[in-house]
Enzyme design. Structure first.
Site, PDB file in Angstrom:
ATOM      1  N   ASN A  93      43.019  44.719  37.404  1.00 27.57           N
ATOM      2  CA  ASN A  93      42.148  43.619  37.831  1.00 27.57           C
ATOM      3  C   ASN A  93      42.501  42.302  37.140  1.00 27.57           C
ATOM      4  O   ASN A  93      42.551  42.238  35.901  1.00 27.57           O
ATOM      5  CB  ASN A  93      40.700  43.936  37.451  1.00 27.57           C
ATOM      6  N   HIS A 119      40.183  47.096  34.120  1.00 24.52           N
ATOM      7  CA  HIS A 119      39.541  45.784  34.296  1.00 24.52           C
ATOM      8  C   HIS A 119      40.027  44.869  33.183  1.00 24.52           C
ATOM      9  O   HIS A 119      40.727  45.291  32.267  1.00 24.52           O
ATOM     10  CB  HIS A 119      38.015  45.948  34.217  1.00 24.52           C
ATOM     11  N   ASP A 147      33.416  44.340  43.595  1.00 23.62           N
ATOM     12  CA  ASP A 147      33.726  44.410  42.161  1.00 23.62           C
ATOM     13  C   ASP A 147      32.412  44.512  41.366  1.00 23.62           C
ATOM     14  O   ASP A 147      31.486  43.708  41.592  1.00 23.62           O
ATOM     15  CB  ASP A 147      34.485  43.114  41.786  1.00 23.62           C
ATOM     16  N   HIS A 201      36.751  41.256  29.797  1.00 21.95           N
ATOM     17  CA  HIS A 201      36.744  40.170  30.786  1.00 21.95           C
ATOM     18  C   HIS A 201      36.880  38.791  30.130  1.00 21.95           C
ATOM     19  O   HIS A 201      36.479  38.608  28.990  1.00 21.95           O
ATOM     20  CB  HIS A 201      35.450  40.208  31.600  1.00 21.95           C
ATOM     21  N   SER A 235      43.725  40.164  32.596  1.00 25.25           N
ATOM     22  CA  SER A 235      44.442  38.885  32.604  1.00 25.25           C
ATOM     23  C   SER A 235      45.213  38.756  31.305  1.00 25.25           C
ATOM     24  O   SER A 235      44.787  39.245  30.259  1.00 25.25           O
ATOM     25  CB  SER A 235      43.448  37.725  32.740  1.00 25.25           C
TER      26      SER A 235
HETATM   27  P1  13P Z   1      39.970  39.221  33.787  1.00 25.35           P
HETATM   28  O1  13P Z   1      38.796  38.404  33.312  1.00 25.35           O
HETATM   29  O2  13P Z   1      40.786  39.692  32.634  1.00 25.35           O
HETATM   30  O3  13P Z   1      40.771  38.521  34.800  1.00 25.35           O
HETATM   31  O4  13P Z   1      39.375  40.557  34.479  1.00 25.35           O
HETATM   32  C1  13P Z   1      38.898  40.549  35.796  1.00 25.35           C
HETATM   33  C2  13P Z   1      38.170  41.786  36.169  1.00 25.35           C
HETATM   34  O5  13P Z   1      38.191  42.793  35.501  1.00 25.35           O
HETATM   35  C3  13P Z   1      37.421  41.764  37.431  1.00 25.35           C
HETATM   36  O6  13P Z   1      36.668  42.922  37.617  1.00 25.35           O
HETATM   37  O1  G3H Z   2      34.696  41.188  36.433  1.00 12.52           O
HETATM   38  C1  G3H Z   2      34.536  39.976  36.337  1.00 12.52           C
HETATM   39  C2  G3H Z   2      35.204  39.055  37.261  1.00 12.52           C
HETATM   40  O2  G3H Z   2      36.098  38.213  36.589  1.00 12.52           O
HETATM   41  C3  G3H Z   2      34.242  38.287  38.098  1.00 12.52           C
HETATM   42  O3  G3H Z   2      33.417  37.440  37.389  1.00 12.52           O
HETATM   43  O4  G3H Z   2      31.120  37.457  38.424  1.00 12.52           O
HETATM   44  O5  G3H Z   2      32.016  35.431  37.208  1.00 12.52           O
HETATM   45  O6  G3H Z   2      32.919  36.100  39.438  1.00 12.52           O
HETATM   46  P1  G3H Z   2      32.295  36.561  38.140  1.00 12.52           P
HETATM   47 ZN    ZN Z   3      35.909  43.805  35.840  1.00 10.20          ZN
END
Ligand code: 13P
Ligand code: G3H
Ligand code: ZN
Length: 332
Positions: free
Chosen positions: A277, A234, A94, A190, A237
């Site tokens: 995602n 992406h 990711d 995000h 959520s």
């Molecule tokens: P969320 O923070 O909305 O769960 O998105 C996750 C994401 O895009 C990971 O790449």
């Molecule tokens: O794209 C973002 C994801 O939620 C991952 O975030 O690097 O804090 O694990 P993180």
């Molecule tokens: Zn992402």
């Protein structure tokens, strides 16, 4: 060199083609620890949903890239033990930020990588993506690229401003780079604070924020330019308010946390959006469950007694997303 094929993993190619045709989306869930992975695999095995296991920079820093890749290998075996004869599991990097990182993931068993050059000037994004694609395709590993910038407050993926993807750039980008899927920016971001209160209205009954709609017009224009091409969202959520309320009731502080309404994700899943995602919602489910146990049983100190309920809650959440939002149940 370890090929993902030896580990029983698959790339995204056939999965995405089927999803675009079938009008559903594949869940891409991030994992950082055993409980999250168990919950994901169980939810997918029970609903027979294909799945993309995502490893972020934060996850690699927290749990170690090698350990996570062996956990994914274990996930395939665990899925079989659960009665899923031919598990459809992708191990995906990711937000990869360099050619070297993508290469190391490909060499150690990842079946898909994202090269995120979205913060670079256009031509540099093209050049970097093209270089990763050339390497990845030698090993039949699929590549996700990104055009447009998401706003957000995630630890490792932060940007002050969002810029929608420009539909007029997508044909040139996909043709020049040869990428297999494209992440676009249409208003998602995000984390658990996707919109500022001033961008939202407020429900007079609940006092909760009501976010503005995603830019479906931009998505439509992109689909027109790239018919049938796999699109990725992406930052998808939905920040379930029941979790936010539990967290806030039991000592947490997440005022005005807000996500993408599930109806909008459902609508997106029916289009060329074939990968959605989700990370923050799983964090919220876990935190809500742990806070509740700590409140109800202050004497509890066996991690299995609070991580177990957290795992159950995440499994419930993943199943809900698969069945009621993405529509990927029964597709593997
Ligand atoms: P969320 O923070 O909305 O769960 O998105 C996750 C994401 O895009 C990971 O790449
Ligand atoms: O794209 C973002 C994801 O939620 C991952 O975030 O690097 O804090 O694990 P993180
Ligand atoms: Zn992402």
């Amino acid at each position: 060199m370890v090929s993902y094929k030896e580990l029983g993993l698959v790339n995204t190619r056939a999965m995405f083609a089927k999803a675009v045709k079938g009008g559903y989306a594949i869940p891409a869930f991030n994992f950082n620890n055993m409980e999250q992975l168990q919950a994901i695999v169980k939810a997918c095995a029970e609903t027979k949903s294909p799945v993309i296991l995502q490893v972020s920079k934060g996850a690699r820093n927290y749990a170690n890239q090698t350990l996570l890749r062996y956990m994914a290998e274990g996930a395939v075996q665990y899925a079989k033990e659960l009665g899923w004869k031919r598990p459809q599991i992708v191990l995906h990097l990711d937000h990869g930020d360099s050619y070297e990182l993508c290469k190391s993931c490909i060499q150690t068993g990842f079946s898909s990588v994202m090269i995120d050059g979205s913060a670079l000037p256009y031509e540099e994004n093209v050049a970097l993506t093209k270089k990763v694609v050339r390497y990845a395709h030698r090993f039949d590993v699929t590549v996700e690229a990104e055009l447009g910038v998401l706003a957000g407050v995630e630890d490792e993926v932060a940007s002050e401003e969002s810029h929608y993807t420009k539909p007029e750039e997508v044909i040139d980008f996909v043709t020049k780079t040869g990428c297999d899927s494209l992440a676009i920016s249409i208003g998602t971001s995000h984390g658990a604070y996707k919109f500022k209160p001033e961008q939202c209205t407020r429900d007079p009954k609940t006092g909760k924020l009501v976010p503005p709609p995603l830019a479906f017009d931009v998505l439509k224009q992109i689909e027109k330019k790239l018919p049938g091409f796999p699109i990725v969202l992406h930052g998808s959520s939905s920040v379930p308010q029941e979790y936010v309320d539990i967290i806030n009731t039991y000592g947490g502080k997440l005022p005005d946390a807000v996500g993408i309404p599930e109806e909008q994700l459902r609508k997106a899943a029916k289009s060329a959006v074939c990968k959605i995602n989700i990370d923050s919602d799983s964090r919220l489910a876990m935190t809500a469950a742990v806070r509740k146990v700590f409140n109800d049983k202050p004497g509890e100190f066996d991690p299995r007694k609070y991580l177990g309920p957290a795992r159950d809650e995440m499994e419930k959440l993943y199943k809900h997303k698969i069945v009621n939002v993405l529509g990927s149940n029964g597709k593997a």
